[in-house]
Design a protein around this motif. Sequence first.
Motif, PDB file in Angstrom:
ATOM      1  N   ILE A 120       0.828  -0.925  -0.141  1.00 47.04           N
ATOM      2  CA  ILE A 120       0.164  -0.129   0.046  1.00 47.04           C
ATOM      3  C   ILE A 120       0.720   1.254  -0.067  1.00 47.04           C
ATOM      4  N   ASN A 121       0.073   2.361  -0.087  1.00 46.30           N
ATOM      5  CA  ASN A 121       0.883   3.559  -0.417  1.00 46.30           C
ATOM      6  C   ASN A 121       0.610   4.126   1.201  1.00 46.30           C
ATOM      7  N   ASP A 171       0.327   6.888   2.379  1.00 39.99           N
ATOM      8  CA  ASP A 171      -0.552   8.207   2.547  1.00 39.99           C
ATOM      9  C   ASP A 171      -1.985   7.733   1.865  1.00 39.99           C
ATOM     10  N   ASP A 172      -2.017   6.647   1.566  1.00 37.54           N
ATOM     11  CA  ASP A 172      -3.648   6.251   1.349  1.00 37.54           C
ATOM     12  C   ASP A 172      -4.219   5.962   2.422  1.00 37.54           C
ATOM     13  N   SER A 173      -5.879   6.405   2.523  1.00 32.33           N
ATOM     14  CA  SER A 173      -6.622   5.753   3.470  1.00 32.33           C
ATOM     15  C   SER A 173      -7.678   4.567   2.829  1.00 32.33           C
ATOM     16  N   ASN A 174      -7.974   4.596   1.679  1.00 33.35           N
ATOM     17  CA  ASN A 174      -8.772   3.741   1.069  1.00 33.35           C
ATOM     18  C   ASN A 174      -8.027   2.714   0.424  1.00 33.35           C
ATOM     19  N   TYR A 175      -8.175   1.178   1.061  1.00 33.63           N
ATOM     20  CA  TYR A 175      -7.390   0.191   0.669  1.00 33.63           C
ATOM     21  C   TYR A 175      -8.275  -0.695  -0.257  1.00 33.63           C
ATOM     22  N   GLN A 216      -2.145   3.126   9.431  1.00 38.83           N
ATOM     23  CA  GLN A 216      -2.674   2.317   8.174  1.00 38.83           C
ATOM     24  C   GLN A 216      -3.264   0.886   8.486  1.00 38.83           C
TER      25      GLN A 216
END
Length: 414
Positions: free
Chosen positions: A229-230, A232-236, A259
């Motif tokens: 995952i990245n 900085d993402d919050s949607n996985y 995360q």
Amino acid sequence: MGGTVHQRSVVRVGASLIVASLALTACGSRSGDDSGGDSGGSATKTAKIGVIAPLSGDLSALGLGIQHSVELAVKQANDSNAIPGWKLEVDAKDDEAKPDPGKNAATALAGDADVIGVVGTLNTSVSQQVQPVLAPKNIVQVSPANTGPGLTQGANWQTDPKRPYPTYFRTCTTDAVQGPFAARYLYETAKITKVATIHDKKAYGQGLVGTFTEEFKKLGGQIVAAQTINPDDSNYQAVISAVKPSAPQAVYYGGEYPQAGPLSQQMKAAGLNVPLMGGDGIYDPKYITLAGKTSDNDLATSVGAPVDALDSAKKFVADYNAAGFKEPYAAYGGYSYDAANAIINALKTSLKDAKDVESARQATVDAMSKVAFDGVTGKVAFDQYGDTTSKVLTVYKVAGGKWATVETKDFEAK
């Protein structure tokens, strides 16, 4: 533990404990030649122990626990006159769990002639920037929480271990042990044979998944998917959709709780109803808050035995609570207290006849390798790489909205 957390933080918390009397006794007495003062004709000299940890931002709960545990050790050393003729002070710097602020903190401490040692950092990726700043000045660094094996044994630690910095030590065990420990628990105890791995591409998460994967396969387990995952993402959703068809019995995650919590919550919501397991980076009450009600049966490993279960820790816990710190000692309090006391033990040798701090730095590094005492977390001693000789770890499981201890074991190489 490792990695960085990208969060702009407005608050900068300095050293919360600057004792006025310590500041006064240091005035004009650095040379130690002045007569006067109350210690038999020689004035008290000052040595500082720096702290580099996240004192603001997402991981500040862990960082403030590190800071206060060091403050407790230093206060007790001063109260007992552990190093006659010397007073110790704590200088805590905020690294925000990011490499650049960490480097700046190390540069500030390295430029202070009174700094004799540093406790920190929390994150492996931050230590990678701190080590090369402190080492040329011979300032000893003891981490209570860095688990990346390369910090003590170099980039080729698996095949050709070489110690990069003689100034660096740690009181916690490493991911060379933590990843395989988790693999053995899932395969041998939980009887899980199919696992998907996900990590956040940072030094800590990637290293943890690497050592886990190697051991899990060696035991006969199958890695049915390997994703990233990245941070900085919050949607996985994308990574969950990629993993779900491979039907894993568990997901092993390399990274930290900001995360990991949402990932667990979104996995379950998407129908991937299997336990998420991670390392010490997710072992925090905030993980459960973020992961929500569906996090029961999620798992984590952490270094050492649970502090509240150890006889050796009872006094530390009582003293910490009595000291009235606003924040709890958290996951690394015991290791931070032991790290500070390792430095203090070395200072009993190195500062005994020292004229000033800078001339005692190399002697402090030399003394560290011989330090051995019974600490809060168990026996504190270091091997030829600066790693702790203790290889105890614990598996925790979320049960009824709290972390519960499953098993504590001494890891043995097979």
